[in-house]
Motif scaffolding. Structure first.
Motif, PDB file in Angstrom:
ATOM      1  N   MET A   1       4.495  -5.645   1.799  1.00  0.00           N
ATOM      2  CA  MET A   1       3.974  -6.525   0.769  1.00  0.00           C
ATOM      3  C   MET A   1       2.618  -6.036   0.259  1.00  0.00           C
ATOM      4  N   LEU A   2       1.759  -5.613   1.180  1.00  0.00           N
ATOM      5  CA  LEU A   2       0.435  -5.140   0.790  1.00  0.00           C
ATOM      6  C   LEU A   2       0.525  -3.899  -0.091  1.00  0.00           C
ATOM      7  N   LYS A   3       1.486  -3.038   0.195  1.00  0.00           N
ATOM      8  CA  LYS A   3       1.693  -1.835  -0.615  1.00  0.00           C
ATOM      9  C   LYS A   3       2.059  -2.208  -2.049  1.00  0.00           C
ATOM     10  N   HIS A   4       2.894  -3.217  -2.217  1.00  0.00           N
ATOM     11  CA  HIS A   4       3.301  -3.661  -3.552  1.00  0.00           C
ATOM     12  C   HIS A   4       2.117  -4.262  -4.314  1.00  0.00           C
ATOM     13  N   LEU A   5       1.273  -5.013  -3.616  1.00  0.00           N
ATOM     14  CA  LEU A   5       0.096  -5.590  -4.258  1.00  0.00           C
ATOM     15  C   LEU A   5      -0.875  -4.500  -4.709  1.00  0.00           C
ATOM     16  N   ARG A   6      -1.049  -3.481  -3.877  1.00  0.00           N
ATOM     17  CA  ARG A   6      -1.939  -2.380  -4.257  1.00  0.00           C
ATOM     18  C   ARG A   6      -1.398  -1.632  -5.464  1.00  0.00           C
ATOM     19  N   THR A   7      -0.094  -1.391  -5.477  1.00  0.00           N
ATOM     20  CA  THR A   7       0.529  -0.717  -6.618  1.00  0.00           C
ATOM     21  C   THR A   7       0.376  -1.556  -7.874  1.00  0.00           C
TER      22      THR A   7
END
Length: 65
Positions: free
Chosen positions: A1-7
């Motif tokens: 989830m954090l990866k998607h938010l950063r992207t």
């Protein structure tokens, strides 16, 4: 989830122009690395960069009619 938010955040910053100075520095490092050898002044600082960016953006007549 954090990866998607950063992207997502990177996309938002790119679309809004918020990352323009960071991209400018990356470009300068890649394309103008030899400038140091020719006694150039180096990349613009953040204030100079945004002043130049605003001047280019709003130079000339800007109107709808």
């Amino acid at each position: 989830m954090l990866k998607h938010l950063r992207t997502f955040w990177k996309v938002v910053r790119r679309l809004s122009g918020d990352d323009a100075y960071e991209r400018y520095l990356e470009h300068y490092a890649r394309s103008h690395a030899h400038a140091e050898e020719h006694q150039c002044t180096g990349p613009l600082n953040r204030a100079e960069f945004f002043k130049q960016w605003q001047d280019q953006k709003w130079d000339g007549i800007k109107r709808c009619c």
